[in-house]
Each structure stands twice: as structure tokens, then as C-alpha cells.
Design an enzyme around this catalytic site. Structure first.
Site, PDB file in Angstrom:
ATOM      1  N   PHE A   1      77.871  52.713  82.505  1.00  0.00           N
ATOM      2  CA  PHE A   1      77.075  53.931  82.641  1.00  0.00           C
ATOM      3  C   PHE A   1      75.908  53.724  83.608  1.00  0.00           C
ATOM      4  CE2 PHE A   1      78.871  53.354  78.405  1.00  0.00           C
ATOM      5  CZ  PHE A   1      79.730  54.441  78.335  1.00  0.00           C
TER       6      PHE A   1
ATOM      7  N   GLY B   1      72.161  44.629  76.081  1.00  0.00           N
ATOM      8  CA  GLY B   1      73.127  45.719  76.221  1.00  0.00           C
ATOM      9  C   GLY B   1      74.098  45.430  77.356  1.00  0.00           C
TER      10      GLY B   1
ATOM     11  N   SER C   1      76.564  46.152  84.737  1.00  0.00           N
ATOM     12  CA  SER C   1      75.243  45.722  85.209  1.00  0.00           C
ATOM     13  C   SER C   1      75.121  44.209  85.188  1.00  0.00           C
ATOM     14  CB  SER C   1      74.132  46.366  84.369  1.00  0.00           C
ATOM     15  OG  SER C   1      74.355  46.154  82.998  1.00  0.00           O
TER      16      SER C   1
ATOM     17  N   ASP D   1      74.820  41.350  73.415  1.00  0.00           N
ATOM     18  CA  ASP D   1      75.416  42.582  72.875  1.00  0.00           C
ATOM     19  C   ASP D   1      76.269  42.186  71.674  1.00  0.00           C
ATOM     20  OD1 ASP D   1      76.942  45.044  72.554  1.00  0.00           O
ATOM     21  OD2 ASP D   1      76.487  45.497  74.648  1.00  0.00           O
TER      22      ASP D   1
ATOM     23  N   GLY E   1      79.690  48.525  70.422  1.00  0.00           N
ATOM     24  CA  GLY E   1      79.330  49.847  70.919  1.00  0.00           C
ATOM     25  C   GLY E   1      78.137  50.453  70.200  1.00  0.00           C
TER      26      GLY E   1
ATOM     27  N   ASP F   1      68.638  47.706  77.999  1.00  0.00           N
ATOM     28  CA  ASP F   1      69.662  48.744  78.148  1.00  0.00           C
ATOM     29  C   ASP F   1      70.576  48.715  76.931  1.00  0.00           C
ATOM     30  OD1 ASP F   1      71.050  50.808  79.395  1.00  0.00           O
ATOM     31  OD2 ASP F   1      72.383  49.437  80.470  1.00  0.00           O
TER      32      ASP F   1
ATOM     33  N   HIS G   1      69.918  52.903  71.981  1.00  0.00           N
ATOM     34  CA  HIS G   1      68.890  53.859  72.386  1.00  0.00           C
ATOM     35  C   HIS G   1      68.285  54.643  71.228  1.00  0.00           C
ATOM     36  CE1 HIS G   1      69.674  52.638  76.307  1.00  0.00           C
ATOM     37  NE2 HIS G   1      70.384  53.634  76.788  1.00  0.00           N
TER      38      HIS G   1
ATOM     39  N   HIS H   1      66.432  50.942  81.340  1.00  0.00           N
ATOM     40  CA  HIS H   1      67.390  51.950  81.793  1.00  0.00           C
ATOM     41  C   HIS H   1      67.392  53.161  80.871  1.00  0.00           C
ATOM     42  CE1 HIS H   1      71.645  53.284  83.072  1.00  0.00           C
ATOM     43  NE2 HIS H   1      70.801  53.532  84.057  1.00  0.00           N
ATOM     44  N   ASP H   2      67.852  54.281  81.414  1.00  0.00           N
ATOM     45  CA  ASP H   2      67.994  55.543  80.672  1.00  0.00           C
ATOM     46  C   ASP H   2      66.643  56.096  80.237  1.00  0.00           C
ATOM     47  OD1 ASP H   2      70.911  55.514  80.770  1.00  0.00           O
ATOM     48  OD2 ASP H   2      70.766  53.849  79.352  1.00  0.00           O
TER      49      ASP H   2
HETATM   50 MG    MG Z   1      72.126  52.332  80.214  1.00  0.00          MG
END
Ligand code: MG
Length: 213
Positions: free
Chosen positions: A14, A39, A45, A64, A68, A134, A137, A162-163
Site C-alpha cells: 500500500f 509493519g 517498503s 510484523d 494482517g 507503518d 493503525h 506512513h498514512d
Molecule cells: Mg502504510
């Protein structure tokens, strides 16, 4: 010479290309040493950062649990049924990451850490020169990951988030709240932003608790 951009482009994830370029540029300003990505997903990335880490003489750890985030689960917008492990019936991105790192020939630069961030936070003590947040969230986890790892970033080290969407109409607010917190306590200063990627640099001031803590 492996074409890392081609490997990254072929990897699920993403991270738009322009934000990936901004991420690479940010990493290129980080001191060599130990870099941490929170993440991983399938490693898109990770390939971008791993290539820069190799050039800089840095080592990259990517963390991670590989099952998910909420938005990747069945019934959610970002679910990919092809990533479900028939053995567990759960999302499982570790095999995809292993394939990505094999294709990228980055096994000597990237250390894969499979765990929840709270497990790793309990024992992590290594200084970091680059931190890329990342991961999950949700507000609680985004704040946890900042509080757990940002204090390990050395003065002059880089934090990328990120995000980040200051406007709730554009996306979830937790990463933005992390950036606000990092700037508010003076532990980081703003360096640059591109799309939803924010880049900050560690100052000499300590990372403090959330407002009200
Ligand atoms: Mg992200």
C-alpha cells in the site's frame, strides 16, 4: 544487479511509487547503523528501504506478526483472499515476504522479525538511526509503537510515519496523532512530507508520555 524497483513494484502493498521515492530519500539521510521498519506486510517498503540500507551500510530489521491488520481481515476493504493460509485459515504474509526478499537478494541486509510489537518492545534495547512506523493503525497500537521505539532513535536519527492524514476525510487519524505527539514533545522536528509520508528528525529532547499521561 537486482532491479529493486521492479521487485518492489511486483510486491503487494500500500505504498504508492511517489511515496516510496520519498521514503528512499528520507532513508538516504539517515545515519548508518540499525534501522527498524514496523509493519512489513509482503515487503514492498522493505525492498525500498533495504536497497538504501545496503548503499548506506545499514542493517534493516522489519517487524510484523504477518497476520494482517484489521483492514486486511476477511470482510474488510483491504482483504486479499490469496494471502490466506489454508492451514490456519488466517491471513499469512510471511511466505510472500520471503519470496520478495529472495527476489530482491536482500537477505544479508534485512532481518525479519515475526512477532507482535508489544512482545518486541519488552526486550528491544538497540539504538536506531532510522524508524519507519507503518504498522497497525488503531489509535492504541500506533501510539504504542511510537512510545515503544521512538525513544531508541538516536539524536539526528530519522522517523518516518506512513498514512498520515490530518483531515479525517482522507483517512484514519492515529498516524497523524503520532506525528502531532512527536512534534509536541519536542523529541522530533519536522523535516519533510510527501503524500501521506511524514519525515521527522530526532532532537536531543526526550520522548515523553502522551498529553495527559
Ligand atoms: Mg502504510
Amino acid at each position: 544487479m537486482t532491479d529493486l524497483l521492479a521487485v518492489a513494484a511486483a510486491t503487494k502493498g500500500f505504498l504508492p511509487d511517489d511515496e516510496a521515492a520519498a521514503l528512499r530519500a528520507a532513508a538516504a539521510t539517515a545515519p548508518p547503523g540499525l534501522w527498524l521498519e514496523v509493519g512489513t506486510y509482503c515487503g514492498k517498503s522493505t525492498v525500498h528501504l533495504g536497497g538504501v540500507a545496503r548503499e548506506r551500510g545499514a542493517q534493516l530489521v522489519t517487524l510484523d506478526h504477518h497476520r494482517g491488520s484489521e483492514e486486511n481481515q476477511p470482510g474488510w476493504e483491504w482483504h486479499d483472499a490469496s494471502l490466506v493460509d489454508p492451514h490456519t485459515g488466517r491471513l499469512e504474509t510471511l511466505p510472500s515476504l520471503r519470496h520478495t526478499l529472495f527476489d530482491a537478494s536482500l537477505d544479508d541486509v534485512v532481518t525479519v522479525l515475526v512477532a507482535r510489537t508489544a512482545q518486541v518492545a519488552a526486550w528491544w534495547s538497540s539504538p536506531l538511526t532510522f524508524l519507519f512506523l507503518d504498522g497497525n493503525h488503531t489509535e492504541a497500537m500506533a501510539q504504542h509503537d511510537y512510545a515503544a521505539f521512538a525513544p531508541h532513535v538516536v539524536e539526528g536519527g530519522i522517523l518516518a510515519v506512513h498514512d498520515v492524514f490530518p483531515d479525517p476525510a482522507d483517512g484514519g487519524q492515529a498516524p497523524w496523532h503520532v506525528v502531532e505527539r512527536a512534534l509536541a514533545d519536542g523529541a522530533f522536528e519536522a523535516v519533510s512530507q510527501h503524500g501521506s509520508l511524514r519525515v521527522l528528525r530526532r532532537t536531543a529532547r526526550p520522548v515523553t508520555g502522551r498529553p495527559g499521561e
